[in-house]
Design a protein around this motif. Structure first.
Motif, PDB file in Angstrom:
ATOM      1  N   ASP A  94       0.789  -1.217  -0.215  1.00 13.81           N
ATOM      2  CA  ASP A  94      -0.040  -0.126  -0.117  1.00 13.81           C
ATOM      3  C   ASP A  94       1.056   1.085  -0.051  1.00 13.81           C
ATOM      4  OD1 ASP A  94       0.260  -1.368   2.424  1.00 13.81           O
ATOM      5  OD2 ASP A  94      -1.124  -0.460   3.485  1.00 13.81           O
ATOM      6  N   ALA A  95       2.287   1.198  -0.200  1.00 12.51           N
ATOM      7  CA  ALA A  95       3.018   2.539  -0.581  1.00 12.51           C
ATOM      8  C   ALA A  95       2.572   3.005  -1.629  1.00 12.51           C
ATOM      9  CB  ALA A  95       4.497   2.150  -0.260  1.00 12.51           C
ATOM     10  N   PRO A  96       2.822   4.354  -1.894  1.00  8.98           N
ATOM     11  CA  PRO A  96       2.813   5.015  -3.028  1.00  8.98           C
ATOM     12  C   PRO A  96       3.303   4.573  -4.395  1.00  8.98           C
ATOM     13  CG  PRO A  96       3.986   6.533  -1.496  1.00  8.98           C
ATOM     14  CD  PRO A  96       3.701   5.181  -0.915  1.00  8.98           C
ATOM     15  N   ALA A  97       2.270   4.466  -5.276  1.00 12.01           N
ATOM     16  CA  ALA A  97       2.645   4.346  -6.764  1.00 12.01           C
ATOM     17  C   ALA A  97       3.471   2.975  -7.047  1.00 12.01           C
ATOM     18  CB  ALA A  97       3.832   5.325  -7.323  1.00 12.01           C
ATOM     19  N   PRO A  98       2.930   1.760  -6.947  1.00 11.63           N
ATOM     20  CA  PRO A  98       3.530   0.399  -7.094  1.00 11.63           C
ATOM     21  C   PRO A  98       3.206   0.340  -8.790  1.00 11.63           C
ATOM     22  CG  PRO A  98       1.340   0.083  -6.236  1.00 11.63           C
ATOM     23  CD  PRO A  98       1.838   1.525  -5.929  1.00 11.63           C
ATOM     24  N   PRO A  99       4.461  -0.351  -9.324  1.00  8.87           N
ATOM     25  CA  PRO A  99       4.447  -0.569 -10.859  1.00  8.87           C
ATOM     26  C   PRO A  99       3.119  -1.570 -11.103  1.00  8.87           C
ATOM     27  CG  PRO A  99       6.056  -1.815  -9.746  1.00  8.87           C
ATOM     28  CD  PRO A  99       5.546  -1.014  -8.684  1.00  8.87           C
ATOM     29  N   VAL A 100       2.677  -2.170 -10.458  1.00  7.13           N
ATOM     30  CA  VAL A 100       1.373  -2.883 -10.492  1.00  7.13           C
ATOM     31  C   VAL A 100       0.480  -2.870  -9.295  1.00  7.13           C
ATOM     32  CG1 VAL A 100       0.406  -5.188 -10.769  1.00  7.13           C
ATOM     33  CG2 VAL A 100       2.724  -4.773 -11.786  1.00  7.13           C
ATOM     34  N   PRO A 101      -0.643  -2.528  -9.492  1.00  8.54           N
ATOM     35  CA  PRO A 101      -1.654  -2.081  -8.307  1.00  8.54           C
ATOM     36  C   PRO A 101      -1.623  -3.359  -7.257  1.00  8.54           C
ATOM     37  CG  PRO A 101      -2.675  -1.925 -10.501  1.00  8.54           C
ATOM     38  CD  PRO A 101      -1.629  -2.391 -10.764  1.00  8.54           C
ATOM     39  N   ALA A 102      -1.611  -2.763  -6.070  1.00  9.93           N
ATOM     40  CA  ALA A 102      -1.737  -3.826  -5.085  1.00  9.93           C
ATOM     41  C   ALA A 102      -2.757  -4.670  -5.002  1.00  9.93           C
ATOM     42  CB  ALA A 102      -1.652  -3.054  -3.616  1.00  9.93           C
ATOM     43  N   ASP A 103      -3.896  -4.405  -5.401  1.00  6.48           N
ATOM     44  CA  ASP A 103      -4.973  -5.409  -5.265  1.00  6.48           C
ATOM     45  C   ASP A 103      -4.697  -6.373  -6.220  1.00  6.48           C
ATOM     46  OD1 ASP A 103      -5.378  -3.250  -7.324  1.00  6.48           O
ATOM     47  OD2 ASP A 103      -7.612  -3.673  -7.159  1.00  6.48           O
ATOM     48  N   LEU A 104      -4.009  -6.036  -7.363  1.00  7.60           N
ATOM     49  CA  LEU A 104      -3.815  -7.049  -8.588  1.00  7.60           C
ATOM     50  C   LEU A 104      -2.880  -8.050  -8.059  1.00  7.60           C
ATOM     51  CD1 LEU A 104      -4.218  -8.132 -11.443  1.00  7.60           C
ATOM     52  CD2 LEU A 104      -2.440  -6.469 -12.253  1.00  7.60           C
ATOM     53  N   VAL A 105      -1.747  -7.594  -7.413  1.00  9.30           N
ATOM     54  CA  VAL A 105      -0.629  -8.438  -6.901  1.00  9.30           C
ATOM     55  C   VAL A 105      -1.290  -9.430  -5.579  1.00  9.30           C
ATOM     56  CG1 VAL A 105       1.475  -8.828  -5.364  1.00  9.30           C
ATOM     57  CG2 VAL A 105       1.120  -6.745  -7.187  1.00  9.30           C
ATOM     58  N   ALA A 106      -2.203  -8.921  -4.920  1.00  9.71           N
ATOM     59  CA  ALA A 106      -2.728  -9.546  -3.948  1.00  9.71           C
ATOM     60  C   ALA A 106      -3.635 -10.586  -4.368  1.00  9.71           C
ATOM     61  CB  ALA A 106      -3.488  -8.687  -2.965  1.00  9.71           C
ATOM     62  N   GLU A 107      -4.319 -10.268  -5.722  1.00  9.96           N
ATOM     63  CA  GLU A 107      -5.318 -11.200  -6.320  1.00  9.96           C
ATOM     64  C   GLU A 107      -4.360 -12.417  -7.019  1.00  9.96           C
ATOM     65  OE1 GLU A 107      -8.431 -13.241  -7.835  1.00  9.96           O
ATOM     66  OE2 GLU A 107      -8.466 -11.530  -6.479  1.00  9.96           O
ATOM     67  N   PHE A 108      -3.189 -12.215  -7.519  1.00 13.35           N
ATOM     68  CA  PHE A 108      -2.451 -13.146  -8.055  1.00 13.35           C
ATOM     69  C   PHE A 108      -1.931 -13.927  -7.110  1.00 13.35           C
ATOM     70  CE2 PHE A 108       1.815 -14.656  -8.690  1.00 13.35           C
ATOM     71  CZ  PHE A 108       1.751 -15.205 -10.016  1.00 13.35           C
ATOM     72  N   CYS A 109      -1.481 -13.595  -6.080  1.00 12.27           N
ATOM     73  CA  CYS A 109      -1.005 -14.396  -4.902  1.00 12.27           C
ATOM     74  C   CYS A 109      -1.964 -15.381  -4.332  1.00 12.27           C
ATOM     75  CB  CYS A 109      -0.327 -13.552  -3.779  1.00 12.27           C
ATOM     76  SG  CYS A 109       1.158 -12.682  -4.460  1.00 12.27           S
ATOM     77  N   THR A 110      -3.207 -14.724  -3.938  1.00  6.01           N
ATOM     78  CA  THR A 110      -4.348 -15.389  -3.417  1.00  6.01           C
ATOM     79  C   THR A 110      -4.721 -16.418  -4.488  1.00  6.01           C
ATOM     80  OG1 THR A 110      -5.314 -13.602  -2.281  1.00  6.01           O
ATOM     81  CG2 THR A 110      -6.842 -15.331  -2.825  1.00  6.01           C
ATOM     82  N   SER A 111      -4.891 -16.244  -5.573  1.00  6.53           N
ATOM     83  CA  SER A 111      -5.433 -17.302  -6.705  1.00  6.53           C
ATOM     84  C   SER A 111      -4.425 -18.175  -6.946  1.00  6.53           C
ATOM     85  CB  SER A 111      -5.624 -16.458  -8.232  1.00  6.53           C
ATOM     86  OG  SER A 111      -6.844 -15.666  -7.940  1.00  6.53           O
ATOM     87  N   ALA A 112      -3.353 -18.031  -6.963  1.00  5.61           N
ATOM     88  CA  ALA A 112      -2.031 -18.998  -7.010  1.00  5.61           C
ATOM     89  C   ALA A 112      -2.339 -20.012  -5.793  1.00  5.61           C
ATOM     90  CB  ALA A 112      -0.733 -18.503  -7.391  1.00  5.61           C
TER      91      ALA A 112
END
Length: 189
Positions: free
Chosen positions: A131-149
């Protein structure tokens, strides 16, 4: 008073275990409150003194597991290794195989999958500190990838009757996900 609390805990545990067994045997959607009552050998009024319906029983059982899993996550250092959360989930599930067979396998049902998905996404987002500023990929997308995997590999293990141990599953997840996650988090730092 302590005796009453003990009876309440015992009744809830018996109902939860009956539900898990039935979900594993029949699938969540096909289980009725009457099935749970019969399996747990509990009266209808006792059931309704504790839960309003089958879903409330499921969610209460799920909340217990969620609290335990959150404790596992909180015991780990946040952000250090992006594969640690998945490893924690795999170990947690392997230690509680009967519950996870019922909750996460093919017979678990959409209600269970939706709640577990939300829980893991929240925990992963917190752990990875995205949740730090300006990640290269949105945080919710990274969490979704990790969760789904994570849930995908866990579902595979459950549906194949846990053919390998938690260490094998964690190593497999690491091989599949670590290069991309590590690069992403390095770019984000």
């Amino acid at each position: 008073m302590a005796e009453q609390d003990r009876r309440v805990r015992r009744t809830r545990r018996v109902l939860r275990d009956a539900l898990f067994e039935l979900i594993f045997e029949k699938g969540y959607d096909r289980v009725t409150v009457q099935d749970v009552l019969d399996r747990a050998d509990v009266g209808r009024s006792t059931f309704y003194a504790h839960y309003r319906d089958k879903e409330a029983l499921l969610l209460a059982a799920f909340d217990e597991l969620s609290a335990e899993l959150r404790y596992e996550f909180d015991a780990r250092a946040p952000g250090a290794d992006p594969t640690v959360p998945a490893e924690a989930v795999f170990r947690f599930a392997y230690d509680r195989r009967p519950a996870f067979r019922a909750l996460c396998g093919k017979r678990g049902g959409e209600v269970v999958q939706r709640h577990l998905h939300r829980l893991l996404t929240d925990l992963l987002t917190e752990h990875l500190r995205l949740d730090a500023p300006a990640p290269p990929v949105p945080a919710d997308l990274v969490a979704e990838f990790c969760t789904s995997a994570t849930l995908g590999l866990l579902g595979w293990a459950i549906d194949n009757d846990f053919p390998h141990d938690a260490d094998w599953l964690a190593a497999t997840y690491r091989r599949l996900a670590e290069p991309g996650l590590t690069a992403l988090l390095a770019d984000h730092a």
